[in-house]
Design a protein around this motif. Structure first.
Motif, mmCIF file in Angstrom:
data_model
loop_
_atom_site.group_PDB
_atom_site.id
_atom_site.type_symbol
_atom_site.label_atom_id
_atom_site.label_comp_id
_atom_site.label_asym_id
_atom_site.label_seq_id
_atom_site.Cartn_x
_atom_site.Cartn_y
_atom_site.Cartn_z
ATOM 1 N N ARG A 42 -21.437 4.086 -0.306
ATOM 2 C CA ARG A 42 -21.248 3.875 -1.739
ATOM 3 C C ARG A 42 -19.995 3.049 -1.977
ATOM 4 N NH1 ARG A 42 -17.889 6.818 -5.078
ATOM 5 N NH2 ARG A 42 -18.274 6.590 -7.328
ATOM 6 N N PHE A 43 -20.118 1.992 -2.789
ATOM 7 C CA PHE A 43 -18.965 1.222 -3.238
ATOM 8 C C PHE A 43 -18.363 1.938 -4.447
ATOM 9 C CE2 PHE A 43 -20.083 -2.973 -1.166
ATOM 10 C CZ PHE A 43 -18.854 -3.118 -0.534
ATOM 11 N N GLY A 44 -17.256 2.657 -4.243
ATOM 12 C CA GLY A 44 -16.522 3.227 -5.352
ATOM 13 C C GLY A 44 -15.597 2.192 -5.960
ATOM 14 N N ILE A 45 -15.132 2.455 -7.180
ATOM 15 C CA ILE A 45 -14.242 1.528 -7.884
ATOM 16 C C ILE A 45 -12.813 2.054 -7.781
ATOM 17 C CG2 ILE A 45 -13.696 0.441 -10.089
ATOM 18 C CD1 ILE A 45 -16.639 0.848 -10.862
ATOM 19 N N ILE A 46 -11.926 1.237 -7.243
ATOM 20 C CA ILE A 46 -10.521 1.598 -7.049
ATOM 21 C C ILE A 46 -9.660 0.799 -8.024
ATOM 22 C CG2 ILE A 46 -8.622 1.760 -5.412
ATOM 23 C CD1 ILE A 46 -11.036 3.512 -4.721
ATOM 24 N N VAL A 47 -8.710 1.467 -8.678
ATOM 25 C CA VAL A 47 -7.745 0.779 -9.543
ATOM 26 C C VAL A 47 -6.339 1.107 -9.065
ATOM 27 C CG1 VAL A 47 -9.236 0.653 -11.574
ATOM 28 C CG2 VAL A 47 -7.862 2.695 -11.197
ATOM 29 N N ARG A 48 -5.461 0.099 -9.163
ATOM 30 C CA ARG A 48 -4.065 0.258 -8.726
ATOM 31 C C ARG A 48 -3.160 -0.516 -9.676
ATOM 32 N NH1 ARG A 48 -3.958 -0.697 -2.235
ATOM 33 N NH2 ARG A 48 -1.892 0.238 -2.502
ATOM 34 N N GLY B 65 -14.263 -7.614 -3.696
ATOM 35 C CA GLY B 65 -14.473 -7.831 -5.131
ATOM 36 C C GLY B 65 -13.256 -7.612 -5.999
ATOM 37 N N PRO B 66 -12.082 -8.167 -5.665
ATOM 38 C CA PRO B 66 -10.895 -7.912 -6.477
ATOM 39 C C PRO B 66 -10.963 -8.588 -7.843
ATOM 40 C CG PRO B 66 -10.429 -9.632 -4.865
ATOM 41 C CD PRO B 66 -11.818 -9.097 -4.553
ATOM 42 N N VAL B 67 -10.505 -7.878 -8.864
ATOM 43 C CA VAL B 67 -10.311 -8.443 -10.203
ATOM 44 C C VAL B 67 -9.005 -7.882 -10.748
ATOM 45 C CG1 VAL B 67 -12.746 -8.838 -10.759
ATOM 46 C CG2 VAL B 67 -11.720 -6.619 -11.246
ATOM 47 N N VAL B 68 -8.307 -8.684 -11.545
ATOM 48 C CA VAL B 68 -7.026 -8.277 -12.126
ATOM 49 C C VAL B 68 -7.186 -8.241 -13.643
ATOM 50 C CG1 VAL B 68 -4.555 -8.788 -12.318
ATOM 51 C CG2 VAL B 68 -5.782 -9.294 -10.185
ATOM 52 N N SER B 69 -6.642 -7.216 -14.274
ATOM 53 C CA SER B 69 -6.745 -7.077 -15.724
ATOM 54 C C SER B 69 -6.097 -8.270 -16.413
ATOM 55 C CB SER B 69 -6.093 -5.778 -16.183
ATOM 56 O OG SER B 69 -4.722 -5.742 -15.822
ATOM 57 N N LYS C 147 -1.577 -6.265 -15.106
ATOM 58 C CA LYS C 147 -0.939 -5.008 -14.728
ATOM 59 C C LYS C 147 -1.798 -4.117 -13.830
ATOM 60 C CE LYS C 147 1.936 -4.733 -18.894
ATOM 61 N NZ LYS C 147 2.289 -3.923 -20.092
ATOM 62 N N LEU C 148 -3.074 -4.477 -13.671
ATOM 63 C CA LEU C 148 -3.961 -3.577 -12.944
ATOM 64 C C LEU C 148 -4.874 -4.376 -12.020
ATOM 65 C CD1 LEU C 148 -4.421 -0.447 -13.083
ATOM 66 C CD2 LEU C 148 -6.416 -0.941 -14.501
ATOM 67 N N LEU C 149 -4.960 -3.929 -10.777
ATOM 68 C CA LEU C 149 -5.895 -4.482 -9.805
ATOM 69 C C LEU C 149 -7.056 -3.504 -9.648
ATOM 70 C CD1 LEU C 149 -6.757 -6.427 -7.451
ATOM 71 C CD2 LEU C 149 -5.387 -4.962 -5.943
ATOM 72 N N ALA C 150 -8.264 -4.016 -9.737
ATOM 73 C CA ALA C 150 -9.458 -3.205 -9.496
ATOM 74 C C ALA C 150 -10.281 -3.873 -8.397
ATOM 75 C CB ALA C 150 -10.284 -3.047 -10.774
ATOM 76 N N TYR C 151 -10.922 -3.054 -7.590
ATOM 77 C CA TYR C 151 -11.787 -3.589 -6.534
ATOM 78 C C TYR C 151 -12.756 -2.499 -6.112
ATOM 79 C CZ TYR C 151 -8.308 -1.227 -3.519
ATOM 80 O OH TYR C 151 -7.451 -0.315 -2.934
ATOM 81 N N ARG C 152 -13.686 -2.880 -5.266
ATOM 82 C CA ARG C 152 -14.689 -1.947 -4.775
ATOM 83 C C ARG C 152 -14.378 -1.577 -3.334
ATOM 84 N NH1 ARG C 152 -19.820 -4.347 -4.544
ATOM 85 N NH2 ARG C 152 -18.851 -6.383 -4.334
ATOM 86 N N ALA C 153 -14.583 -0.308 -2.985
ATOM 87 C CA ALA C 153 -14.242 0.145 -1.638
ATOM 88 C C ALA C 153 -15.238 1.182 -1.141
ATOM 89 C CB ALA C 153 -12.835 0.729 -1.617
ATOM 90 N N MET C 154 -15.572 1.062 0.128
ATOM 91 C CA MET C 154 -16.313 2.100 0.836
ATOM 92 C C MET C 154 -15.316 3.009 1.550
ATOM 93 S SD MET C 154 -19.535 -0.012 2.449
ATOM 94 C CE MET C 154 -20.754 -0.823 1.412
ATOM 95 N N LYS C 155 -15.805 4.128 2.048
ATOM 96 C CA LYS C 155 -14.926 5.091 2.709
ATOM 97 C C LYS C 155 -15.232 5.263 4.194
ATOM 98 C CE LYS C 155 -14.123 7.753 -1.540
ATOM 99 N NZ LYS C 155 -14.278 9.064 -2.234
#
Length: 699
Positions: free
Chosen positions: A318-324, A294-298, A302-310
């Motif tokens: 749980r799909f947490g929200i990751i930003v980079r 589920g990648p999305v870019v601002s 300048k910012l990449l957000a996506y969902r990640a499991m561990k």
């Protein structure tokens, strides 16, 4: 604790329907509403996939209608104008049209089968007929538009060794279909997935340039070259797994490269590639062996957000929200989890226009709500209340939601971002619903396993009269990591039972989603004890709270994991039930471990493979308790169900027949894990209702 049925979505929907009825009928012509039925259910128009135009004024969405005689659904694109508050149909003619997507210039692109195959089409809303954007030899499975308007990415099933020569893939498929010999030789899994046998093709991602008129041109650029996986993922992935960067120069997508380990791997990664196909896909999340998607870019890039499991191998983590951060050279900064203490699993993400917030949806206490999350602080705010949001899109100062409740099907609503009651925008099915009666419902809670709070719902029968007792349909949801809550479902809809005179009870037992990850985790390795305790305590709590439930006339029903539980309670909790219904349920954990396709599921739930942990598969194995079965059971099984294969249903029916227990088998050779065809759905509902009526009306 209980929550009476007073959701704003339902109130507004019913108010809109009442207004429509007053405008179209006279008091003399008005007739008493009739109970809701399966025949009415399958004919309802279904709203989905709202998309807001760049001008913030127009909303395109998909409306599915039913061609009952042809035994199929037909989709069309509709348009709602927020300023004029008008709604109209955009697409017509032959075939189905769906997946509307707006270009930056305001043109509307969509998928349609009007040409005989599924291709991308476009409409200029200033006038003119729809134009074909692609005319490929293969169906287009999904597409994404570049924000700069000069490129389109499309997905198609191809033989990877034939690359961008889509015509060659078509020729090979035609040649295979023309062969007299039909044997297929496999050397790795998957050999089949969901409801389809593997044929050697993969869904791959290609890019085409767009002309000034927005038509695909030139040669395909292969964006997933070297990816031994499907883009988007199968069987349920879509364009939410693919995105362009705002400058249109790069594409980021999710894919699983697992080789022969694919059936027991949940390691999806994000890959980045030049939009013109000039670079090799770069793995951006190689350090996470679990699921990234589920990648999305601002909007400012300048910012990449996506969902990640561990946790690798666990599909319900749980799909947490990751930003980079994305540097000027394209280098990614360190991963930061946004709102790590928000104990919900995020759906697809959307950035606000200023990039300061992310919007998502998640299961939450028997509802499915939209949330906003501040990127800087991680502050979470619920934007919607009771009800089930199926899709959403941003529009200026509001969020447009496609939402439903147990009181009625999906409509579009507008909810201001500053906070407001939802405003109903569409009134599909208005006349039909005005003439139908639904049962009122209420959410309740009780102390379940481990003395933890568990939620359930009760739906009163249509025509409820105080002081009377009614037979009970006790429905057990599948997943098991799912939720049966305030949701208008098109397969297991409690209102079809309420319309037939049953009171309905269903419980979100431990393992359900929307109550925190620990609650979801509690079922793994405990299929037969913790959820069963919740079901038993929940049923007892409902009987104690609602005096209209007749415990002497009760049937239990379930599908998938719910079907497993029906088999389990047949040998471990048969006392309350006059009849059971098992749809596509597991009968033997041992054989299931070697015949299902997505092996990661069974192996996580049972703590390893069957040959490594045989005792784990036997601990809660229904086949070991057949000697205690006694309750009449209806077994339903899809012939194309590869998740819980046909033999599980046959074995269940065989056990019942061999024991001399009254039983029936309803087999749909053309259905998968779900019953999808309209006439099959009606047959399913009627057969199920006939079965439970037969045993709950007898003295």
């Amino acid at each position: 604790m209980s929550r009476p049925h007073t959701p704003a979505l339902a109130r507004l929907a019913l108010a809109a329907l009442s207004l429509t009825a007053l405008m179209t009928t006279t008091p003399a012509a008005a007739a008493a509403p009739t109970p809701f039925t399966a025949e009415a259910l399958v004919r309802l128009e279904r709203v989905s996939d709202p998309r807001v135009a760049p001008n913030g004024r127009l909303i395109a969405y998909t409306l599915r209608t039913t061609d009952y005689d042809a035994n199929k659904g037909v989709q069309a694109i509709w348009l709602h104008d927020l300023e004029s508050n008008t709604t109209r149909r955009l697409t017509g003619g032959t075939g189905s049209s769906h997946s509307p997507r707006w270009a930056a210039n305001g043109d509307l692109y969509f998928l349609s089968t009007r040409s005989g195959s599924q291709q991308v089409w476009k409409l200029d809303l200033s006038g003119g007929e729809a134009q074909a954007v692609t005319a490929l030899p293969l169906d287009v499975g999904a597409f994404v538009l570049s924000p700069t308007g000069d490129r389109i990415a499309i997905a198609a099933d191809v033989f990877p060794e034939l690359g961008t020569d889509l015509a060659a893939t078509k020729q090979r498929l035609d040649a295979v279909n023309a062969q007299k010999n039909t044997g297929v030789l496999y050397d790795k899994l998957f050999i089949r997935h969901w409801d389809t046998w593997k044929d050697g093709t993969r869904s791959q991602l290609f890019a085409y340039q767009l002309t000034e008129r927005g038509i695909a041109t030139g040669n395909a650029q292969w964006l997933s070259r070297g990816i031994d996986g499907d883009v988007p993922s199968k069987p349920f992935g879509g364009d939410e797994e693919i995105t362009f960067t705002p400058d249109g120069r790069q594409v980021i997508y999710s894919a699983r490269i697992a080789g022969k380990t694919e059936p027991w791997s949940t390691n999806f990664d994000l890959f980045r590639v030049a939009a013109d196909g000039s670079t090799t896909p770069e793995n951006l999340t190689a350090d996470n062996p679990a699921w990234d998607t589920g990648p999305v870019v601002s909007p400012d890039g300048k910012l990449l957000a996506y969902r990640a499991m561990k946790r690798p191998g666990f599909e319900a983590d749980r799909f947490g929200i990751i930003v980079r951060d994305i540097g000027k050279t394209g280098e990614l900064g360190p991963a930061r989890e946004l709102a790590p203490k928000w104990d919900r699993s995020a759906d697809s993400l959307v950035f606000s226009p200023d990039g300061r917030k992310l919007y998502t949806a998640a299961d939450d206490l028997g509802q499915h709500r939209v949330f906003s999350i501040e990127v800087s602080s991680g502050k979470v705010k619920a934007l919607t209340g009771e009800g089930w949001v199926e899709g959403f899109a941003l529009a200026r100062d509001a969020v447009i939601i496609a939402a439903n409740t147990l009181a009625g099907p999906t409509q579009l609503y507008k909810v201001k971002l500053s906070g407001s009651a939802p405003l109903a925008l569409t009134q599909h099915n208005a006349q039909t619903l005005e003439n139908l009666a639904f049962g009122s419902f209420e959410q309740f809670s009780f102390k379940g396993w481990n003395n933890e709070t568990v939620y359930g719902h009760v739906v009163k029968p249509v025509g409820y009269e105080a002081g009377k007792k009614y037979p009970v349909a006790f429905i057990i949801h599948g997943g098991p990591q799912g939720s049966m809550g305030n949701h208008f479902h098109y397969r297991w809809n409690p209102q079809t039972y309420a319309g037939a005179g049953f009171a309905v009870v269903f419980i979100d037992f431990h393992g359900s989603t929307g109550y925190g990850q620990a609650f979801t985790d509690a079922i793994s390795g405990h299929w037969g004890d913790r959820p069963l305790e919740d079901l038993q305590k929940g049923y007892a709590a409902a009987l104690a709270k609602y005096d209209f439930l007749d415990e002497t006339r009760a049937a239990a029903l379930g599908a998938s994991y719910g079907g497993y539980m029906i088999n389990w309670i047949a040998g471990n909790w048969s006392q309350p039930w006059k009849a059971l219904v098992n749809h596509d349920g597991v009968f033997d954990n041992r054989s299931m471990a070697y015949s299902t396709e997505e092996l990661w599921f069974d192996e996580w739930e049972h703590g390893g493979t069957q040959y490594e942990q045989p005792s784990h598969y036997e601990q809660f194995n229904p086949v070991n308790h057949v000697a205690k079965w006694r309750v009449p059971m209806l077994v339903v099984q899809g012939g194309k169900d590869f998740r819980i294969p046909l033999e599980q249903g046959i074995a269940t029916f065989t056990a019942l027949q061999r024991r001399g227990i009254p039983s029936q088998l309803l087999h749909f050779p053309d259905e998968n894990h779900w019953v999808l065809k309209p006439q099959n759905s009606v047959q399913w509902h009627n057969t199920v209702l006939d079965w439970i009526k037969r045993w709950t009306t007898a003295n």
